[in-house]
Scaffold this active site. Structure first.
Site, PDB file in Angstrom:
ATOM      1  N   GLU A   1       0.683  25.475  14.602  1.00 21.21           N
ATOM      2  CA  GLU A   1       0.180  24.184  15.074  1.00 21.21           C
ATOM      3  C   GLU A   1      -0.408  24.239  16.471  1.00 21.21           C
ATOM      4  O   GLU A   1      -0.772  23.220  17.028  1.00 21.21           O
ATOM      5  CB  GLU A   1       1.273  23.116  14.981  1.00 21.21           C
TER       6      GLU A   1
ATOM      7  N   ARG B   1      12.881  21.564   9.753  1.00 18.36           N
ATOM      8  CA  ARG B   1      12.343  21.943  11.063  1.00 18.36           C
ATOM      9  C   ARG B   1      13.395  21.711  12.137  1.00 18.36           C
ATOM     10  O   ARG B   1      14.017  20.649  12.164  1.00 18.36           O
ATOM     11  CB  ARG B   1      11.101  21.108  11.367  1.00 18.36           C
TER      12      ARG B   1
ATOM     13  N   MET C   1     -29.785  -4.101  -1.706  1.00 20.03           N
ATOM     14  CA  MET C   1     -31.229  -4.203  -1.566  1.00 20.03           C
ATOM     15  C   MET C   1     -31.703  -5.420  -2.333  1.00 20.03           C
ATOM     16  O   MET C   1     -31.121  -5.787  -3.340  1.00 20.03           O
ATOM     17  CB  MET C   1     -31.891  -2.963  -2.162  1.00 20.03           C
TER      18      MET C   1
ATOM     19  N   TYR D   1       0.973  25.494  -1.072  1.00 24.22           N
ATOM     20  CA  TYR D   1       1.378  24.117  -1.332  1.00 24.22           C
ATOM     21  C   TYR D   1       0.862  23.170  -0.250  1.00 24.22           C
ATOM     22  O   TYR D   1       0.482  23.601   0.841  1.00 24.22           O
ATOM     23  CB  TYR D   1       2.904  24.003  -1.432  1.00 24.22           C
TER      24      TYR D   1
ATOM     25  N   GLY E   1       0.892  22.708  10.848  1.00 18.22           N
ATOM     26  CA  GLY E   1       1.147  21.387  11.410  1.00 18.22           C
ATOM     27  C   GLY E   1      -0.179  20.867  11.926  1.00 18.22           C
ATOM     28  O   GLY E   1      -0.515  21.007  13.087  1.00 18.22           O
ATOM     29  N   THR E   2      -0.944  20.281  11.016  1.00 20.05           N
ATOM     30  CA  THR E   2      -2.334  19.984  11.372  1.00 20.05           C
ATOM     31  C   THR E   2      -2.478  18.803  12.331  1.00 20.05           C
ATOM     32  O   THR E   2      -3.545  18.613  12.890  1.00 20.05           O
ATOM     33  CB  THR E   2      -3.175  19.757  10.109  1.00 20.05           C
ATOM     34  N   ASN E   3      -1.420  18.008  12.512  1.00 16.86           N
ATOM     35  CA  ASN E   3      -1.534  16.957  13.537  1.00 16.86           C
ATOM     36  C   ASN E   3      -1.637  17.600  14.911  1.00 16.86           C
ATOM     37  O   ASN E   3      -2.570  17.334  15.674  1.00 16.86           O
ATOM     38  CB  ASN E   3      -0.321  16.028  13.512  1.00 16.86           C
ATOM     39  N   ASP E   4      -0.668  18.465  15.220  1.00 27.13           N
ATOM     40  CA  ASP E   4      -0.702  19.132  16.515  1.00 27.13           C
ATOM     41  C   ASP E   4      -1.855  20.123  16.597  1.00 27.13           C
ATOM     42  O   ASP E   4      -2.489  20.253  17.631  1.00 27.13           O
ATOM     43  CB  ASP E   4       0.627  19.849  16.788  1.00 27.13           C
TER      44      ASP E   4
ATOM     45  N   ARG F   1      12.207  16.359   9.048  1.00 20.75           N
ATOM     46  CA  ARG F   1      12.232  16.261  10.509  1.00 20.75           C
ATOM     47  C   ARG F   1      13.646  15.927  10.955  1.00 20.75           C
ATOM     48  O   ARG F   1      14.090  14.804  10.772  1.00 20.75           O
ATOM     49  CB  ARG F   1      11.293  15.150  10.980  1.00 20.75           C
TER      50      ARG F   1
HETATM   51  P1  ADP Z   1     -29.647  -5.364  -8.224  1.00 22.87           P
HETATM   52  O1  ADP Z   1     -29.867  -3.976  -7.772  1.00 22.87           O
HETATM   53  O2  ADP Z   1     -29.151  -6.249  -7.159  1.00 22.87           O
HETATM   54  O3  ADP Z   1     -28.866  -5.431  -9.487  1.00 22.87           O
HETATM   55  P2  ADP Z   1     -32.008  -5.764  -9.790  1.00 22.87           P
HETATM   56  O4  ADP Z   1     -33.188  -4.987  -9.400  1.00 22.87           O
HETATM   57  O5  ADP Z   1     -31.262  -5.243 -10.941  1.00 22.87           O
HETATM   58  O6  ADP Z   1     -31.080  -5.937  -8.531  1.00 22.87           O
HETATM   59  O7  ADP Z   1     -32.537  -7.207 -10.075  1.00 22.87           O
HETATM   60  C1  ADP Z   1     -31.879  -8.394  -9.866  1.00 22.87           C
HETATM   61  C2  ADP Z   1     -31.954  -9.253 -11.092  1.00 22.87           C
HETATM   62  O8  ADP Z   1     -33.280  -9.433 -11.514  1.00 22.87           O
HETATM   63  C3  ADP Z   1     -31.221  -8.668 -12.255  1.00 22.87           C
HETATM   64  O9  ADP Z   1     -30.501  -9.686 -12.915  1.00 22.87           O
HETATM   65  C4  ADP Z   1     -32.314  -8.131 -13.123  1.00 22.87           C
HETATM   66  O10 ADP Z   1     -31.923  -8.117 -14.461  1.00 22.87           O
HETATM   67  C5  ADP Z   1     -33.442  -9.096 -12.860  1.00 22.87           C
HETATM   68  N1  ADP Z   1     -34.708  -8.444 -13.074  1.00 22.87           N
HETATM   69  C6  ADP Z   1     -35.178  -7.381 -12.415  1.00 22.87           C
HETATM   70  N2  ADP Z   1     -36.364  -6.989 -12.899  1.00 22.87           N
HETATM   71  C7  ADP Z   1     -36.667  -7.836 -13.904  1.00 22.87           C
HETATM   72  C8  ADP Z   1     -37.770  -7.944 -14.815  1.00 22.87           C
HETATM   73  N3  ADP Z   1     -38.779  -7.082 -14.796  1.00 22.87           N
HETATM   74  N4  ADP Z   1     -37.730  -8.939 -15.713  1.00 22.87           N
HETATM   75  C9  ADP Z   1     -36.696  -9.802 -15.742  1.00 22.87           C
HETATM   76  N5  ADP Z   1     -35.645  -9.756 -14.927  1.00 22.87           N
HETATM   77  C10 ADP Z   1     -35.621  -8.776 -14.000  1.00 22.87           C
HETATM   78 MG    MG Z   2       3.961  19.334  15.520  1.00 23.55          MG
END
Ligand code: ADP
Ligand code: MG
Ligand code: MG
Length: 920
Positions: free
Chosen positions: A773, A646, A107, A879, A794-797, A590
């Site tokens: 199996e 077997r 993200m 086992y 014999g979970t494959n079969d 086998r």
């Molecule tokens: P990620 O989930 O990718 O680690 P972060 O939310 O931790 O992303 O943020 C990315 C960078 O920004 C990190 O290095 C974090 O320390 C810096 N950072 C986030 N918020 C702040 C803030 N309020 N002040 C200074 N640096 C921030």
């Molecule tokens: Mg078999």
């Protein structure tokens, strides 16, 4: 009214670390750190429930939540003593995503939000530092332009459009480094960025901070469904329903000058597990600079010189956190003009080596219990300990021969050799063709996840030990060398030059993730320390610290598991390896594999081609001593441990050649006509051999085969017994669906056993049992148990026949099925608990009803899969049996199954999730 927003800061917080489901990992831990008095900039977390609402309200934030956010923003203004959008003293914030499980880099974070043409002037006035202010501003416009407004590279070989503008500017000014850009240069960059955004996306850059805020929050929620987040979730089994939280936090600045900086660290060494502070920092830098690999950061130990006070404070915090969380933590910090701030903490990702070492060390340090240590080691992590290393002699020779190309950072230990590819798409495609590849990038980003997964190893030119490449590689167990700055990579031409040498796509290269060396060409790999001790017996365990730690974990696992572990092996050497790995018996030998061994295929074919019983018996008589020898070898190695053998299972046509050329050769060899062979192959042809003339059906139609095999088993047992070695033969009849099938074969086997004991004048215990199996076998398990002394699933079969899916033909649709989440996992890899699993459960119950002491096991491929092992534990098998190299994994998986499903763990788990307040 329902609460959607949680404030933290000023030594207190509305949330805490148990609230990960609601606040996401980042938000929960920010709250926790603030709560225990660590220096965390204040802020608030918008809960993951809002993510759900956002998608339900056609990607808008509901008015009620908006009002709550505005209220918290006021609170933040008060805490900071600044106003959002105030041209005199503007409050600036970061917008940070954070899901329940950490998704590194998935993200996008936006820093310095709240800046515009007016507030930037305020920031300059307040700090008298125009360069700093414009540096913040250009970062903000860049991040916002990318994340919210969508100005990104279009093709895989393109560079980032903002980076392109910066490069252009630096070129115009004749400067090398970003740090040489002046305030005016940065101001100009802001203008150019905005123009590029307008030009390419049609969007005006929003000046109104509130508009910026809503855009950014919406965009974090929006990014939950972007392609790379979806890919990551698939890879790590994170449900889509979890959603992400959004954190809005007061900015602190590591880019305010030489007395400021930013860094990331682990409270212990994430590669080796050593108890040392491990991390990197950059002075005069902000946010992602350290991990993005734009400048190569300094090791944390150097901070002692740059800022001894901050360094000492961090050392203290490292211990506070480890004590508090009882785990190794991954932290982010920023120093603003000498003052330290904590920006994140989470449980640190680590290599298998580190995971195991840290768990064992923390038991010694009394931070955690032995049980807790076992719960923390994923069974598959053990795999990494068993992985090969370079043959030292060959590596030495390569280096002496001038093949050492460069040295980077040893970011992911292990040895990998493969062919060069320069982007993730190619890595995937080549790997699909069966090529071993080394994915080589200037730096990696989350888009590269799939390619990294497909590669043997990852090599990057930029970035440190905590760069994206390094983190992800360690998590995936990939070998990684990062930050190898000598590499000059040309994505467009698919070549790289390093110290005067040019290597192109497809060239062989070897990387040592333990030393950071990058070597031209292929290098033979060599077994790991654990293998050298256990299998090759070429290394003294006292000189093998990795082995010692491994052995400790195995001993703990053995103390806590209730499942026994056997192995699937049909050779004495395989059996010996398995025993060295801790196998307590053979769950599946086998016999047909033996027929392909030296000298055996001839008599086997003679047997199949025989026209009369007499001819068949002559051929079988030739096979008898050969099989007996194989069994005797195995019995000797297993020394009294149970050995399940077997009787012949596959359809007979598998033993005959299908090509005319080979058939003619066979005819000449056996002195019979080619036509005869051709005709016999044709007569053995089946439309569906999987459901055809195989398994016990062979032994019922040709009882002399079963007789011969039983005789070989028991004569070998007798001979071994006479040598003074105990034996535990268990004869297993495959593919039984009706009790009468088993009764027929059982009678033959018992008659033979009694005869052999009489002839040889020895006695030994033996069992006769069956594989479960096919569904009819499971359904009538009560009847079958009247004859069978043991069942082996014999979970494959059983999977094939229960699902009505042929494993050999399933490739075309089963993968897509998994992608479409029709089956959560490939049912041939992980037991389909709701279908196949129910048949198993039924067979267990019915079998035990008839014969309470019946031995129950599994010998399908699933016997080595941790989740399936857990299921076997839950339904009360005795086992599991798996391939020799998975035995250690199975031992640990069995222990974890016992621990994680122990009654007291269950209640404490339930209590925890109640405390977290929400279940989805
Ligand atoms: P990620 O989930 O990718 O680690 P972060 O939310 O931790 O992303 O943020 C990315 C960078 O920004 C990190 O290095 C974090 O320390 C810096 N950072 C986030 N918020 C702040 C803030 N309020 N002040 C200074 N640096 C921030
Ligand atoms: Mg078999
Ligand atoms: Mg972070």
């Amino acid at each position: 009214m329902k609460k959607y927003v949680y404030f933290f800061g000023g030594g207190a917080a509305e949330g805490d670390m148990t609230m990960k489901n609601l606040l996401g990992g980042k938000g929960a831990n920010l709250a926790e750190m603030a709560g225990i008095g660590l220096p965390v900039p204040p802020g608030f977390t918008v809960s993951t429930e809002v993510c759900d609402l956002y998608y339900k309200s056609r990607k808008t934030i509901p008015a009620g939540v908006k009002a709550e956010i505005e209220k918290n923003l006021k609170k933040l203004e008060k805490a900071a003593g600044q106003g959002f959008g105030d041209p005199k003293d503007p409050l600036l914030v970061s917008i940070r995503s954070g899901a329940r499980a950490s998704m590194p880099g998935m993200m996008d974070t936006i820093l310095n939000l709240g800046l515009n043409e007016k507030t930037v002037a305020g920031l300059i006035a307040k700090t008298s530092n125009p360069r700093f202010a414009y540096d913040c501003y250009r970062r903000f416009v860049q991040m916002y332009g990318d994340v919210v407004l969508g100005l990104k590279p279009v093709n895989k070989d393109d560079i980032d459009p903002f980076e392109a503008i910066i490069e252009q500017k630096k070129h115009e000014m004749g400067i090398e480094s970003d740090t040489d850009l002046s305030a005016d240069d940065l101001k100009d960059l802001v203008a150019r960025f905005k123009a590029a955004i307008k030009n390419k996306t049609g969007h005006d850059f929003p000046e109104d901070p509130m508009k910026q805020l809503w855009g950014a929050i919406g965009s974090v929620f929006g990014s939950w469904m972007n392609e790379r987040a979806i890919a990551y979730r698939k890879l790590y089994d994170i449900p889509e329903s979890w959603g992400t939280a959004v954190n809005v936090q007061l900015m602190v600045f590591g880019n305010m000058g030489r007395d400021s900086g930013t860094g990331v660290a682990f409270t212990r060494d994430a590669a080796t597990g050593a108890d040392t502070f491990y991390g990197e920092y950059l002075m005069n830098a902000q946010g992602e600079d350290v991990v993005a690999g734009i400048r190569t950061p300094l090791p944390i130990a150097d901070l002692k010189k740059d800022d001894p006070k901050a360094h000492a404070q961090l050392e203290k915090i490292r211990h506070i956190l480890e004590k508090h969380y009882a785990d190794m933590m991954d932290i982010e910090f920023t120093i603003q003009q000498g003052k330290l701030y904590m920006l994140q903490c989470r449980v640190g990702k680590r290599t298998a080596f580190a995971a195991i070492k840290i768990a064992v060390d923390m038991v010694d340090e009394k931070l955690i219990s032995e049980k807790e240590a076992l719960k923390r080691i994923e069974p598959d992590q053990l795999n990494q300990l068993l992985r090969p290393i370079f043959d030292p002699a060959e590596k030495d020779a390569a280096i002496k021969g001038g093949r050492l190309l460069a040295k980077g950072l040893n970011a992911g230990p292990g040895a990998a050799t493969g062919r060069l590819v320069f982007n993730s798409v190619d890595a995937e495609a080549w790997a699909k063709r069966g090529e071993k590849v080394i994915l080589t990038r200037i730096e990696t980003s989350p888009e590269d996840i799939k390619g990294m997964n497909a590669a043997e190893g990852i090599l990057t030119a930029r970035g440190g030990m905590t760069s994206h490449a390094a983190l992800v590689a360690r998590q995936m167990g990939r070998v990684c060398v990062a930050g190898c700055s000598e590499l000059a990579i040309d994505y467009g031409r698919h070549v790289m030059t390093v110290n005067g040498k040019t290597l192109k796509e497809g060239d062989w290269i070897s990387i040592d993730g333990t030393t950071g060396q990058v070597i031209e060409g292929k290098i033979q790999t060599k077994p790991s320390e654990v293998l050298q001790v256990l299998i090759e017996k070429s290394l003294d365990p006292k000189k093998a610290p990795v082995y010692q730690t491994f052995a400790k974990v195995m001993a703990w696992a053995d103390a806590h598991r209730t499942l026994r572990i056997r192995t699937n092996a049909d050779q004495p050497d395989q059996s010996a390896n398995a025993v060295a790995f801790g196998a307590e018996g053979i769950g599946l030998c086998r016999t047909e594999h033996m027929f392909f061994g030296e000298g055996k295929i001839g008599p086997m074919r003679e047997m199949i081609l025989a026209d009369t019983l007499e001819q068949r018996k002559i051929a079988l008589a030739k096979l008898l001593p050969l099989q007996r020898k194989d069994f005797a070898g195995i019995f000797e190695v297993m020394a009294g441990r149970p050995v399940t053998i077997r009787t012949i299972d596959p359809p007979l046509h598998e033993f005959l050649p299908h090509e005319e050329k080979d058939q003619r050769a066979l005819a000449a060899e056996m002195g019979i006509s080619y036509e005869k062979i051709k005709e016999r192959v044709a007569s053995l042809h089946e439309f569906n051999p999987m459901l055809g003339f195989r398994g016990c059906r062979l032994g019922i139609i040709y009882p002399e085969i079963t007789e011969m095999q039983a005789r070989a088993v028991f004569e070998a047992a007798a001979a071994t017994k006479k040598k003074g070695i105990d034996v535990g033969p268990e004869v297993m009849i495959p593919l039984v669906g009706h009790v009468k099938e088993l009764a027929h074969q059982e009678k033959l086997v018992r008659q033979t056993a009694e005869a052999v004991m009489k002839e040889q004048g020895v006695t030994f215990k033996y069992l006769v049992g069956t594989m479960i199996e096919i569904p009819r076998g499971a359904i009538t398990a009560d009847e079958i148990a009247s004859v069978a002394e043991f069942f082996s699933f014999g979970t494959n079969d059983l999977t094939q026949t229960t699902l009505g899916v042929s494993r050999d033909d399933a490739g075309r649709f089963l993968r897509p099925y998994v992608d479409k989440e029709i089956y959560a996992k490939d049912p041939f890899e992980v037991i389909d608990r709701d279908g196949v699993g129910q048949l198993m459960r039924m067979a267990v119950e019915r079998g035990r009803k008839t014969r309470p002491g019946i031995k129950l096991g599994i010998c399908g491929e699933h016997g080595g899969d941790p989740s399936s092992i857990e299921f076997c534990h839950l339904i009360g098998l005795n086992y599991v049996s798996c391939s020799p190299f998975r035995v250690p994994i199975a031992r640990l998986a069995a222990a974890r199954a016992a621990l994680l499903n122990a009654p007291e763990t269950k209640t404490s788990k339930a209590a925890k999730s109640k405390k977290a307040g929400r279940k989805r």
